[in-house]
Design a protein around this motif. Structure first.
Motif, mmCIF file in Angstrom:
data_model
loop_
_atom_site.group_PDB
_atom_site.id
_atom_site.type_symbol
_atom_site.label_atom_id
_atom_site.label_comp_id
_atom_site.label_asym_id
_atom_site.label_seq_id
_atom_site.Cartn_x
_atom_site.Cartn_y
_atom_site.Cartn_z
ATOM 1 N N GLY A 112 0.817 -1.210 0.000
ATOM 2 C CA GLY A 112 0.000 0.000 0.000
ATOM 3 C C GLY A 112 0.848 1.256 0.000
ATOM 4 O O GLY A 112 2.046 1.230 -0.291
ATOM 5 N N LYS A 166 -4.419 7.892 -3.100
ATOM 6 C CA LYS A 166 -5.505 6.909 -3.183
ATOM 7 C C LYS A 166 -6.741 7.580 -3.756
ATOM 8 O O LYS A 166 -7.120 8.663 -3.304
ATOM 9 N N ASP A 304 -1.533 -0.256 -4.286
ATOM 10 C CA ASP A 304 -1.109 1.152 -4.261
ATOM 11 C C ASP A 304 0.400 1.351 -4.244
ATOM 12 O O ASP A 304 0.871 2.458 -4.499
ATOM 13 N N LYS A 312 -4.808 4.768 -8.273
ATOM 14 C CA LYS A 312 -4.651 3.882 -7.108
ATOM 15 C C LYS A 312 -6.005 3.700 -6.410
ATOM 16 O O LYS A 312 -6.383 4.485 -5.543
ATOM 17 N N THR A 313 -6.727 2.654 -6.837
ATOM 18 C CA THR A 313 -8.054 2.381 -6.296
ATOM 19 C C THR A 313 -8.184 0.894 -5.971
ATOM 20 O O THR A 313 -7.420 0.064 -6.465
#
Length: 413
Positions: A112, A166, A304, A312-313
């Motif tokens: 992430g 994000k 991510d 970035k999802t």
């Protein structure tokens, strides 16, 4: 975890137990139950973060976004509850805070990104009070709704830091849902609304800008581009922005607020940023199509933390899980990698409580609608809202984290 487990070499080691990491573990187990897989993840709680936008708009219970990590770990996976310190790809091992390095045959990095709340002076001290909130947090997204409900007049400022972040649409989603509530209560005319965006456009895919601008005009919101939040004085309710003009000159502008919705600056996790697997910007360096590391063929990246230039999802991670699972299994068998990731990302833009512009797109801004015959991707629809509020959370908990890959497979080579 026992010393014996620590000395074991895992067939696949997954760094990070968020959406991408757990989704990948489940998908790999579905392909080969005999695989020895471990996930390194320190957190005991797991969150469905896409729902926090709805929490801030009063349309979702924040408690429904949280589950215990142990309850979402796939069966047969070794959970190493520890912090990653570094990566040693030459020795095929990951360094952790406690105990010996964890060894692997294949590594998937899904760490992430990091929310850098402390990068804005004054922000941490005032979060959750003085009218300062953020939907990027389980703790503070309910406070967004509290502020929206209480606000009758004054100035509401919404911020967006430089990309990558994000879900780049989330900062404006907070604005739209807030404005819709104020409009419904007849208060919008007394509230000055601003979106201060460090970037230069409302949305990165040009096709979606016109339908979004309809709502910007409807809500009479002011858009300020090249305008980046750099400090917050909570007690005095003042925010300072660095504003860049057309010539590149930067001036500082102080603005008063009654409500400030902040999106923190974001970047790679520290354990990745300084490691041999990172690119110059600190992201896991992967081929954007195969998601295989560009220098270490037994390493893949997803979610991510990747260098791939997609949005970035969670929707992007869901597609990437399938690509990495298929390509990693092919590599184990010395076969050509069968799948290419097309950059798919989805951003359900909540323009009002009850309607969404369902933005789905890939590399180069190519539109990739899943249901073009059912949902017009360039219109705000109620059907997209029902999908976002009811269907996607169910799919997350019951499909993505369980290794079920409905509508998640990209085009094959």
């Amino acid at each position: 975890m026992s010393q014996k487990q620590q000395n074991m070499i895992f067939d696949v080691l997954i760094a990070g137990g968020g959406s991408a990491g757990i989704g990948l573990a489940a998908s790999l187990k579905g392909r080969d139950k005999a695989l020895k897989i471990a996930i390194i993840e320190p957190s005991e709680e797991h969150y469905y973060q896409p729902s926090w936008t709805l929490v801030g708009g009063g349309a979702f219970n924040v408690k429904d976004s949280r589950r215990n990590t142990k309850d979402v770990m796939p069966a047969g996976i070794t959970w190493i509850k520890d912090q990653i310190v570094n990566f040693n790809p030459e020795q095929n091992e990951v360094i952790i805070s406690h105990g010996e390095p964890i060894k692997y045959k294949y590594l998937a990095v899904a760490t992430g990104l990091k929310l850098n709340w402390d990068a804005i002076p004054g922000l941490i001290d005032t979060m959750g009070k003085n009218g300062v909130t953020s939907n990027y947090s389980y703790a503070y997204s309910p406070y967004t709704w509290e502020l929206v409900k209480k606000m009758k007049s004054g100035k509401a400022i919404f911020t967006q830091p430089p990309l990558p972040i994000k879900c780049p649409g989330a900062p404006q989603k907070a604005l739209y849902l807030s404005c819709h509530e104020w409009e419904k209560r007849g208060k919008l005319k007394d509230i000055e609304v601003e979106l201060n965006n460090a970037g230069g456009a409302l949305f990165g895919v040009a096709d979606f800008v016109p339908p979004l601008m309809e709502y910007v005009k409807k809500y009479n919101a002011t858009l300020n581009f090249s305008c980046n939040l750099i400090s917050v004085n909570g007690p005095e309710q003042k925010a300072t922005f660095a504003v860049k003009d057309a010539e590149g000159n930067i001036t500082q502008v102080e603005k008063s607020f009654d409500m400030l919705h902040v999106v923190p600056p974001q970047g790679p996790q520290e354990c990745v940023k300084g490691s041999p697997i990172a690119d110059a910007a600190g992201w896991v360096e992967v081929d954007q199509h195969t998601l295989q590391h560009t220098r270490y063929p037994n390493i893949f990246g997803l979610g991510d933390c990747c260098s791939s230039p997609n949005s970035k999802t969670a929707a992007a991670a869901r597609k990437q899980v399938v690509v990495v699972a298929e390509n990693l299994m092919a590599c184990r068998s010395n076969q050509p990698m069968p799948l290419k990731y097309d950059g798919y990302g989805s951003c359900p833009l909540t323009v009002e409580n009850g309607k969404i512009v369902l933005a789905e797109f890939g590399y180069g801004g190519k539109l990739l609608p899943t249901f073009p015959w059912l949902i017009n991707p360039l219109k705000a629809t109620k059907l997209a809202w029902l999908l976002k509020k009811h269907v996607l959370p169910w799919l997350y908990w019951n499909a993505m984290l369980k290794g079920r890959e409905w509508l998640a497979r990209p085009f094959e080579n």
